[in-house]
Design an enzyme around this catalytic site. Structure first.
Site, mmCIF file in Angstrom:
data_model
loop_
_atom_site.group_PDB
_atom_site.id
_atom_site.type_symbol
_atom_site.label_atom_id
_atom_site.label_comp_id
_atom_site.label_asym_id
_atom_site.label_seq_id
_atom_site.Cartn_x
_atom_site.Cartn_y
_atom_site.Cartn_z
ATOM 1 N N ASP B 140 7.284 16.501 1.134
ATOM 2 C CA ASP B 140 7.466 15.250 1.235
ATOM 3 C C ASP B 140 8.482 14.929 -0.144
ATOM 4 O OD1 ASP B 140 7.999 12.828 2.668
ATOM 5 O OD2 ASP B 140 6.205 12.209 2.079
ATOM 6 N N HIS B 147 14.052 2.489 -1.589
ATOM 7 C CA HIS B 147 12.468 2.576 -1.518
ATOM 8 C C HIS B 147 11.768 2.685 -2.829
ATOM 9 C CE1 HIS B 147 8.438 3.592 -0.291
ATOM 10 N NE2 HIS B 147 8.479 4.833 -0.755
ATOM 11 N N GLU B 215 5.200 5.042 7.242
ATOM 12 C CA GLU B 215 6.736 5.282 6.482
ATOM 13 C C GLU B 215 7.565 5.962 7.298
ATOM 14 O OE1 GLU B 215 5.813 7.378 2.668
ATOM 15 O OE2 GLU B 215 5.295 5.527 1.683
ATOM 16 N N GLU B 217 10.595 7.967 8.040
ATOM 17 C CA GLU B 217 11.061 9.119 7.210
ATOM 18 C C GLU B 217 11.982 9.927 8.370
ATOM 19 O OE1 GLU B 217 8.846 11.525 4.745
ATOM 20 O OE2 GLU B 217 7.432 9.466 3.720
ATOM 21 N N ASP B 249 5.093 9.017 7.895
ATOM 22 C CA ASP B 249 3.972 9.533 6.911
ATOM 23 C C ASP B 249 3.033 8.307 6.798
ATOM 24 O OD1 ASP B 249 2.994 10.715 4.802
ATOM 25 O OD2 ASP B 249 4.466 9.997 3.302
ATOM 26 N N ARG B 253 -2.479 2.634 1.729
ATOM 27 C CA ARG B 253 -2.111 1.980 0.259
ATOM 28 C C ARG B 253 -3.282 1.692 -0.647
ATOM 29 N NH1 ARG B 253 3.042 3.788 0.727
ATOM 30 N NH2 ARG B 253 4.202 2.905 2.568
ATOM 31 N N GLN B 256 -4.378 4.924 -1.813
ATOM 32 C CA GLN B 256 -3.335 5.521 -2.601
ATOM 33 C C GLN B 256 -3.300 4.958 -4.175
ATOM 34 O OE1 GLN B 256 0.639 5.046 -1.017
ATOM 35 N NE2 GLN B 256 1.796 6.098 -2.519
ATOM 36 N N LYS B 269 -2.342 10.015 2.363
ATOM 37 C CA LYS B 269 -1.358 10.524 2.974
ATOM 38 C C LYS B 269 -1.737 11.742 4.183
ATOM 39 C CE LYS B 269 2.231 8.581 0.684
ATOM 40 N NZ LYS B 269 3.294 7.741 1.275
ATOM 41 N N THR B 273 0.411 12.924 9.744
ATOM 42 C CA THR B 273 1.865 12.722 9.841
ATOM 43 C C THR B 273 2.167 13.121 11.164
ATOM 44 O OG1 THR B 273 1.700 13.610 7.589
ATOM 45 C CG2 THR B 273 3.815 13.750 8.555
ATOM 46 N N GLU B 390 6.781 -2.784 1.906
ATOM 47 C CA GLU B 390 7.981 -3.124 1.372
ATOM 48 C C GLU B 390 8.589 -4.558 2.342
ATOM 49 O OE1 GLU B 390 11.253 -0.429 0.374
ATOM 50 O OE2 GLU B 390 9.808 1.036 1.299
#
Lengths: 459, 459
Positions: B140, B147, B215, B217, B249, B253, B256, B269, B273, B390
């Site tokens: 990844d 971002h 996420e 992607e 993904d 948070r 993380q 993560k 996925t 975000e």
């Protein structure tokens, strides 16, 4: 409690394979590790078979199954990989039968007509990666407090250990495609390197790594997986572990320093990872279990999901680990490899059970054959540091009061040829050896994990 | 230059599968993506076959090969995976033959007796992961400057972008075992969470993730690998890429934030996925190539190994990307999914060629079927942000003068049911859609990448 000491560990058991009875052998019939043979015929076609090892001899289990000396009614272990042997619970029974078959008084195989197709001198057999020559997922931990503190002291002198270290068995995912068997050459990687200490001293250039290092690690292999979404309880963690091996996590320190923030090491590590040829099973390691490393006063107690009585009392494994170096010049002059370090896997802050349980605690699916490695195994003393980054560094974070020296100050290691090393040179061979010894038990060894550095790609 | 626009992109080409001629279809005969069908018989045995898609119909290529409508003399594409089709160069020729076979005037398959075993309504076919239902290595990246700047602004307001970002296509290894096909449910992970902002506010606890995110992607899949130790030149990078897909993904948070230093994201993560069902091949994407994102004045020029004329002129891909959310309550009330964002893959700071070349620059071995993902695709505007971290955040690092607000200040998204979201709730479904549109060409789509959040494990 899993993996108890039983009659298979009786040190008086001897084999008709005489080399297995040598007290210095890594492979008495109390061991019986699992490996994978790669056979290639005259047409270049290749095939795999599971093997074990007795003394100097490799035993092809597929050929053994075909001989029907040991009944294999369901064809369970003849055609499948190490993972299948482990996943379906075949191994404990097979281990006992193999031990009996190679015992001094058992003549079934010893005098069998097919013996030479089943039992072969180790030097005549090509071995691949022990997990049926393939890994799908590889995870590398950071479980030595001594290593984490040493490395942290170099990069963050005022704050060597990050606040999460004593709560979390820290890990990252590695690259499966470049895991190679012992003996495979390792090409020096190229990459982006900073000419100075920081970007302020100049933009990066692309070229061969100048600070190439090894990392002494211990791997452990998943035998039984879990379903995606379901954790592995700490009390059951070791039921999911097939056994252990030696790992060299080759590392490019200059690439690592520039690339690793914020997502961790990547190209600094994924050019090659070498593993030893055998998985020494948890059954064989039972006599060498030790308490988990004692936590210092003031250290946090691990959270409940990482705590069990077995883990506290016997979560560790006392494996003596040694690293040797042999330069091209040393080999040419007939010099023996030089020992760089000697330590023990019992000095890890986190146990293999805690690492596996943490890994699956979010529901991450573990699968048979997955390789998990411990991270660099460093001990409390200077001669037990598991990589050149630590060994040639002059700081001592364990001195009291702390004596921290910037990481750039390095004292080279002197070789018998007069050569010096701060990091690895082309032609250097790194040899990792591991073994367990305890009064009243036979030595159980891992064999060797070897690799020679080749010059960087030119083109 | 690889992947040029040719007669296979002629927008006037139509199919006898009428749904493929709908201008809004993702799958005209100019597309012909590759996927993997998972078939299960009455005994529960399963097998895999490679498929393509035309309009609303899935086409089983193994069944097509068996029919011998298109000659497959070497049995090249009947029994092997997507990787074999790509690695041996079969695909460009097969793509042309498939396009002809489904063209309006071609009656060979249309009126063939085996037609219903080859061409089936998509809703009746079970699809697995597009890379023959398995990934060995997954990487990844972090290739969106927008971002990286947004996220960096939250965690390091004074220094949003680390100094290596504009020199290195930053990446980390992901977990292959938990890559799941579109539609597979995703269980909310559990993990270590800090009760406050830092450890000073209290020790971590173990429990269900509270800040669950997606996420957006884009993935790309290796078709041809390289030998270990040998790089992939930037001028040849795209020859090694089979095609692209959509990736979610999923990210925890709170896990993380506490775990990610110093080795990067891990349990935050690797619980799941999700990938979309088809690989849209580079051939189909030829009309939608764009210049690499223009670098701002003062940005460093990429090093030579990451630079080529093709990459600068056409290294980008203009894929429109949309994310939709549907809560359980919305589905119960019959409300349509709400669009959360809309952006384009052309706004990435690093191209897919640069990512692949960087990955192999140290000699890392890439293999057919490897999945590489771009990292979160965020654009320059607020509505083009590719994750909730975000989207619900009130800072704006692109304002001048910079307006940076601590990451904890969040403005929830309002759903038509009156519900609000800062992060994902149990029962939420995230739907990613991707497609390419350009005047004078047929729309080329990726289909959907979907997943519903299930409650955390209890036990």
């Amino acid at each position: 409690m899993p993996y108890e000491i039983d009659e298979t560990h009786d040190p008086k058991l001897e084999s008709w394979v005489e080399s297995a009875n040598d007290p210095k052998s890594d492979f008495p019939i109390q061991n019986l590790p699992l490996g994978t043979r790669v056979s290639i015929d005259d047409d270049g076609d290749s095939w795999l078979s599971v093997v074990t090892r007795v003394g100097d001899m490799v035993v092809d289990l597929s050929a053994l199954a075909a001989s029907e000396i040991i009944p294999d009614e369901d064809d369970e272990w003849a055609f499948f990989g190490v993972d299948a042997i482990a996943a379906d619970g075949t191994w404990p029974s097979l281990r006992r039968q193999l031990q009996q078959l190679f015992s001094r008084d058992d003549s079934r195989l010893r005098s069998h007509t097919d013996r030479d197709e089943i039992v072969m001198p180790a030097e005549e057999v090509g071995l691949g990666l022990p997990f049926f020559n393939m890994v799908i997922d590889y995870t590398d931990f950071y479980a030595s407090l001594f290593h984490a503190t040493n490395v942290g002291s170099m990069f963050r002198p005022d704050n060597p250990l990050l606040p999460n270290y004593k709560h979390i068995p820290i890990a990252y995912h590695g690259r499966a495609s470049t895991i190679v068997p012992s003996g495979a050459p390792v090409r020096r990687p190229r990459g982006q390197l900073l000419p100075g200490a920081t970007i302020a001293d100049g933009d990066p250039v692309f070229g061969p790594c100048k600070l190439l290092d090894y990392e002494l690690e211990v791997g452990f292999v998943v035998g039984r997986g879990n379903e995606r979404g379901s954790p592995i309880a700490i009390g059951e963690a070791e039921d999911h572990i097939l056994g252990m091996c030696l790992v060299n996590d080759w590392s490019a320190r200059d690439i690592q320093k520039w690339e690793y923030q914020p997502l961790g090491p990547f190209l600094a590590k994924n050019f090659a990872t070498t593993v030893s040829p055998y998985i020494v099973t948890m059954e064989a390691l039972a006599p060498f279990r030790t308490p988990a490393m004692e936590r210092a006063a003031g250290d946090p107690t691990p959270l409940g999901y990482l705590t069990s009585e077995h883990n506290t009392k016997a979560g560790g494994v006392d494996i003596t680990l040694e690293v040797f170096l042999s330069s091209a010049k040393m080999r040419d002059s007939g010099a023996e490899p030089v020992r760089l370090s000697r330590g023990s896997f019992k000095d890890m802050y986190w146990t293999i059970g805690q690492m596996l349980t943490h890994h699956a605690s979010n529901g991450c699916q573990m699968q048979p054959g997955d390789l998990l490695a411990s991270g660099t195994v460093s001990g409390p003393t200077r001669d037990a540091r598991g990589c050149l980054l630590e060994l040639t560094w002059d700081g001592d974070p364990f001195a009291s009061p702390p004596k921290v020296v910037p990481g750039t100050q390095r004292t080279p290691i002197k070789l018998p040829t007069g050569e010096e090393r701060k990091f690895l040179a082309d032609g250097d061979e790194v040899i990792i050896r591991g073994y367990c010894e305890r009064e009243g038990y036979r030595r159980i060894g891992f064999g060797e994990c070897r690799g020679i550095i080749e010059p960087a790609f030119e083109g």
